[in-house]
Design a protein around this motif. Structure first.
Motif, short mmCIF file in Angstrom:
data_model
loop_
_atom_site.label_atom_id
_atom_site.label_comp_id
_atom_site.label_asym_id
_atom_site.label_seq_id
_atom_site.Cartn_x
_atom_site.Cartn_y
_atom_site.Cartn_z
N UNK A 237 21.71 46.76 65.34
CA UNK A 237 22.22 46.06 64.17
C UNK A 237 22.92 44.76 64.56
N UNK A 238 23.67 44.81 65.65
CA UNK A 238 24.34 43.59 66.13
C UNK A 238 23.32 42.53 66.53
N UNK A 239 22.19 42.97 67.09
CA UNK A 239 21.14 42.02 67.46
C UNK A 239 20.54 41.34 66.23
N UNK A 240 20.33 42.10 65.17
CA UNK A 240 19.82 41.51 63.93
C UNK A 240 20.84 40.55 63.33
N UNK B 40 12.89 48.28 61.22
CA UNK B 40 12.63 49.71 61.02
C UNK B 40 13.68 50.38 60.14
N UNK B 41 14.68 49.62 59.69
CA UNK B 41 15.74 50.22 58.88
C UNK B 41 16.33 49.15 57.96
N UNK B 42 16.61 49.53 56.72
CA UNK B 42 17.14 48.57 55.76
C UNK B 42 18.46 47.96 56.24
N UNK B 43 19.25 48.75 56.95
CA UNK B 43 20.53 48.24 57.43
C UNK B 43 20.33 47.07 58.39
N UNK B 44 19.25 47.09 59.17
CA UNK B 44 18.98 45.98 60.08
C UNK B 44 18.63 44.73 59.29
N UNK B 45 17.79 44.90 58.27
CA UNK B 45 17.44 43.76 57.43
C UNK B 45 18.66 43.17 56.75
N UNK B 46 19.57 44.03 56.28
CA UNK B 46 20.79 43.55 55.63
C UNK B 46 21.66 42.78 56.61
N UNK B 47 21.61 43.20 57.88
CA UNK B 47 22.44 42.54 58.89
C UNK B 47 22.04 41.09 59.12
N UNK C 58 9.17 37.46 64.22
CA UNK C 58 9.87 38.13 65.32
C UNK C 58 9.93 39.63 65.08
N UNK C 59 9.73 40.36 66.16
CA UNK C 59 9.85 41.82 66.17
C UNK C 59 10.98 42.18 67.13
N UNK C 60 12.23 42.21 66.65
CA UNK C 60 13.35 42.51 67.55
C UNK C 60 13.18 43.87 68.20
N UNK C 61 13.61 44.02 69.44
CA UNK C 61 13.51 45.33 70.09
C UNK C 61 14.42 46.33 69.39
N UNK D 214 20.13 36.67 62.58
CA UNK D 214 20.41 36.03 61.30
C UNK D 214 21.26 34.79 61.46
N UNK D 215 22.24 34.85 62.35
CA UNK D 215 23.09 33.68 62.60
C UNK D 215 22.28 32.53 63.18
#
Length: 728
Positions: A328-331, A352-359, A313-316, A335-336
């Motif tokens: 970030x909320x979408x990621x 595109x950002x580590x914070x998204x991956x962490x989310x 998946x490639x989230x927008x 994850x949920x």
């Protein structure tokens, strides 16, 4: 044997090398965003037909040095262009330049074009024309350190064009990048089982996965064959490659055991994906459903309960930092979904950002770096197993153990906030203050201001230095958010970030309106027994300038029983103070309807009768000129202009440094002889050009208007200007 150059996106060179080896290319050698190899023409044609990763395939025809356009022209004129371009045909020249004296790529292409056209004229051949749409031959010129390589672009176009994309989403991922990421995700190693994309957009991942699974050559459906009109094109050999690809596709489509599924919340995107599938006659092989990631359970996907597979998946997302929290909320939601419904599966998620991956809340087993266009990204390969899950505090929960997870730098910030809070405690309690500044770029690594508004926090980023990486600055800002929420023990959804975002040459704050109700994000705060409407999310400023707390008190005392003029009034907090202190009237002038409406609502919240007060929407500069003509008079005037303004509704741009002497003089003409003019501004480099004279007294009172929470960095300077008692 002939030499060739296959180009690719940065960081995909090794994948391309492996692919070329699988196509029976011996000893390919990787470089930066390219792979060089030797092969017979059958091998080159196989690469054109079967490469899923390559961007273009070049056949070099000349290499030489050229430090100026004359040398370029002369060397290009030596090539026998009749071996490549048909007489009277058409061609196109594309150029690149790196660290060379010849740097203007359009001019480079022009000079090569001149050399080609003149060559045909000198040989009494019909002149070829330049054609931008499907030319007979595409010439590629690469100049690096003054060394020129001229090549035939064998496909005549980018190889990511497979021939199936009629329509795409707003920013579809390129087909060859999608194929490369599928390989990284492990799909190509064993293209069978289930693959599912829950945010499939126009279906690029689904289609590339199908091409792999069913052994369909990516070049088989390419509409334009750039080889066909090249003079050295071997049509029988190419037809042999085509026939082989068709036979393999026919056999591959009989394969069973592959389930390819997609879904998307956007009906138009789903329709586009279905159309793209139909173009390859794969509509029976790929199933696409309409539904968001919160609806996956209700979609009745054709997956057996015991089946496990791959989610890719490639989230927008957006380059704009202002949308960071939404993405970030979408990621987090993704994850949920993975943890609740796809345990035992593998997942590959672009970020595109580590914070998204962490989310996502799932530890990555492998991370691959790549660029999606110009955006640096990561592909996170996940194993959806409970032991890989990371428990994270929800944004609507208080994080009690936040200190245990802080870096040393963030811990220093935490200590500084605690120290500042303790230092201000006595002052805040004695004055009953609930809105104040707690931090103002005290530490060089954390360049932001933090303001407290009751039980909410407002964090405003300062412009980062040019030498600070944008992503590093963003991570530090997220540190501030986490630490501030932790120190004040509030949920992070009560912390409001104002982040800088890049917009056509400058940085601006991102305004986020998330509700059709214009006042949905408003709330009330109290100061000195008065109530003020504040909005921390929708505007650059909040509605209440905290640094003017003392100024408001000072003017309220002076305005009792008098007429107040409030210029550039903003939300008129000064006037609310004055009116509740007993001012006989206030006149509030501002160019913004939004702020004047806000001002009236502030008056209503404090039960002030509006009949005694005026709210005038006009350019203050123009209004002052008219008021002087009408000989208006006021007892107290508060003049607090912006540093700069270029509103379209103003006759000319406003600059406080240039304009303040005229403004002050006009205000003095409206001021009663025993009145007081307060002049303030927040331009840090401001130089006061109005001095005391026989007529007036000018006294800077900044120190009297600065409160302890702004003692470290005063945001404004303030002057008191009065007539001298003996002035005529």
């Amino acid at each position: 044997m002939p030499q060739f150059i296959a180009t690719c996106a940065k960081d995909l060179e090794y994948l391309l090398v492996d692919e070329l080896k699988s196509l029976q290319i011996d000893n390919p050698k990787e470089g930066l965003s390219q792979v060089k190899f030797e092969s017979d023409w059958a091998g080159a044609y196989r690469v054109l037909m079967w490469s899923r990763v390559a961007s273009r395939l070049f056949y070099p025809i000349a290499t030489f040095e050229a430090k100026d356009d004359d040398m370029l022209y002369q060397q290009a004129s030596l090539i026998d262009w009749l071996q490549h371009i048909p007489s009277g045909g058409c061609f196109l020249v594309n150029s690149q330049s790196f660290r060379s004296k010849l740097s203007h790529t359009q001019y480079i292409s022009q000079r090569i074009k001149d050399a080609i056209v003149d060559y045909f004229a000198d040989n009494d051949e019909k002149r070829p024309d330049v054609e931008f749409h499907e030319p007979d031959v595409v010439i590629h010129c690469r100049v690096k350190r003054d060394k020129v390589t001229l090549s035939i672009d064998l496909a005549g176009q980018a190889l990511h064009r497979r021939g199936y994309r009629i329509t795409g989403g707003s920013a579809p991922i390129k087909e060859n990048l999608a194929a490369a990421l599928l390989i990284r995700a492990g799909w190509s190693a064993e293209p069978q089982g289930v693959i599912y994309d829950p945010m499939c957009g126009s279906g690029t991942f689904l289609l590339e996965a199908a091409l792999m699974a069913y052994d369909i050559a990516p070049g088989l459906h390419r509409e334009h064959n750039g080889l066909a009109r090249w003079q050295q094109f071997n049509a029988p050999l190419w037809q042999q490659i085509v026939d082989e690809a068709k036979a393999r596709a026919e056999q591959g489509l009989n394969k069973s055991g592959v389930t390819i599924i997609g879904s998307d919340i956007n009906p138009r995107a789903v329709r586009n994906a279905q159309m793209n599938c139909a173009l390859l006659s794969l509509e029976e092989k790929i199933k696409v459903f309409i539904g968001g990631i919160d609806q996956v359970e209700q979609l009745a996907l054709p997956i057996e309960p015991e089946e496990k597979g791959l989610i890719i998946v490639n989230p927008p997302y957006s380059e704009r930092l202002g949308e960071f929290e939404e993405v970030k909320a979408l990621y987090t939601q993704l994850g949920q979904l993975l943890k609740s419904q796809f345990v035992g599966w593998r997942a590959s998620v672009l970020s595109p950002d580590k914070a998204f991956g962490h989310a996502l809340g799932v530890r990555a087993k492998k991370i691959y770096k790549f660029n999606n266009g110009s955006i640096p990204c990561e592909l996170l390969n996940l194993s959806i197993e409970e032991k890989q899950f990371v428990q994270r505090v929800s944004y609507n929960q208080v994080e009690t153990d936040f200190k245990e997870k802080l870096t040393d730098q963030a811990l220093q910030l935490c200590h500084r906030l605690e120290k500042n809070r303790q230092k201000l405690k006595k002052y805040l309690n004695s004055e009953n203050i609930s809105c104040y500044r707690i931090y103002d770029a005290d530490l060089p690594d954390y360049n932001a201001a933090i303001d407290v508004y009751g039980d909410k926090l407002h964090i405003q980023e300062y412009r980062p230095p040019k030498n600070i990486d944008e992503k590093l600055a963003l991570r530090r800002l997220k540190d501030i958010e986490r630490v501030a929420a932790g120190v004040f023990q509030i949920p992070r959804n009560q912390v409001y970030l104002k982040q800088r975002q890049k917009q056509k040459g400058d940085w601006q704050y991102q305004t986020q309106h998330t509700n059709n109700d214009a006042h949905a994000n408003d709330f009330l705060v109290e100061e000195a027994g008065r109530q003020f409407i504040v909005n921390l999310s929708d505007f650059l400023d909040t509605g209440l300038f905290l640094d003017h707390r003392k100024t408001r008190q000072l003017i309220a005392e002076q305005a009792k029983g008098h007429k107040l003029l409030n210029l550039f009034c903003y939300t008129a907090s000064i006037s609310v103070y004055a009116a509740t202190a007993g001012a006989t009237s206030t006149t509030n002038v501002d160019l913004s309807n939004t702020y004047l409406d806000w001002a009236k609502r502030n008056f209503n919240k404090n039960h002030i009768n509006l009949q005694k007060h005026q709210f005038i929407r006009e350019d203050c500069v123009q209004w002052l000129a008219e008021a002087v003509k009408l000989d208006e008079k006021f007892d107290v005037i508060f003049l607090d202009p912006p540093t700069f303004s270029n509103s379209k509704r103003m006759i000319e741009h406003f600059d406080v440094q240039r304009s303040h002497p005229v403004l002050i003089e006009q205000c003095l003409q409206l001021l009663n002889k025993d009145g007081i003019l307060y002049f303030s501004n927040n331009f840090q480099k401001f130089e006061m050009m109005v001095e005391s004279s026989e007529r007036i007294q000018v006294k800077e009172i900044t120190s009297q208007t600065v409160t302890p929470d702004f003692a470290r960095r005063s945001l404004h300077r303030c002057w008191q200007i009065t007539y001298k008692s003996d002035a005529v």
